[in-house]
Scaffold this active site. Sequence first.
Site, PDB file in Angstrom:
ATOM      1  N   SER A 151       0.822  -1.188   0.000  1.00 24.21           N
ATOM      2  CA  SER A 151       0.000   0.000   0.000  1.00 24.21           C
ATOM      3  C   SER A 151       0.870   1.258   0.000  1.00 24.21           C
ATOM      4  O   SER A 151       1.747   1.397  -0.850  1.00 24.21           O
ATOM      5  CB  SER A 151      -0.959  -0.054   1.200  1.00 24.21           C
ATOM      6  OG  SER A 151      -1.920   0.958   1.140  1.00 24.21           O
TER       7      SER A 151
ATOM      8  N   HIS B 266      -1.883  -0.869  -4.727  1.00 28.66           N
ATOM      9  CA  HIS B 266      -3.318  -0.791  -4.986  1.00 28.66           C
ATOM     10  C   HIS B 266      -3.740   0.670  -4.905  1.00 28.66           C
ATOM     11  O   HIS B 266      -2.931   1.536  -4.592  1.00 28.66           O
ATOM     12  CB  HIS B 266      -4.126  -1.669  -4.026  1.00 28.66           C
ATOM     13  CG  HIS B 266      -4.055  -1.260  -2.587  1.00 28.66           C
ATOM     14  ND1 HIS B 266      -4.675  -1.957  -1.593  1.00 28.66           N
ATOM     15  CD2 HIS B 266      -3.438  -0.230  -1.957  1.00 28.66           C
ATOM     16  CE1 HIS B 266      -4.451  -1.374  -0.431  1.00 28.66           C
ATOM     17  NE2 HIS B 266      -3.703  -0.323  -0.623  1.00 28.66           N
TER      18      HIS B 266
END
Length: 196
Positions: free
Chosen positions: A101, A126
């Site tokens: 992330s 993501h």
Amino acid sequence: MPIGVPKVPFRSPGEGDTSWVDIYNRLYRERLFFLGQEVDTEISNQLISLMIYLSIEKDTKDLYLFINSPGGWVISGMAIYDTMQFVRPDVQTICMGLAASIASFILVGGAITKRIAFPHARVMIHQPASSFYEAQTGEFILEAEELIKIRETITRVYVQRTGKPIWVVSEDMKRDVFMSATEAQAHGNVDLVTVQ
């Protein structure tokens, strides 16, 4: 019984006596620091202040940021990234476990050619997320608009720093994409994978 933070000997240049300092202070003095937890405001401020202090102390010697983090708060992570671009010394990033992330965003922010992954490291990218569960409709719309702006910024940075086309990065960010160290190197997130 917990052992706490280990103490190690340290002697300042020009001093005769050795003092015992906690291991993190010793490593900071060697310009090594760690992101080994979820990214939040507190750890972000600590890393930012360390980078600024060490860059003032000596602006030509590289800094080394070791990363093993599941990600965390997007804005706090972007603040770390921005500081890495702002300070004069190169910041070498080293993924030694997981950079997921926003932690993968920090990893890619290291000096180009100085982004490293250990052989069994994992990188996950993501799109940024938010929870709208209890928001009023107006708040939901405003937050969604802000999230879209943040996603565009993050996408632009990944495109710039990985060399991948925008359509590839946009497609990858639609879902959680986990990469091995060699896959992260092929994707442009790191420049080098250390040998086993």
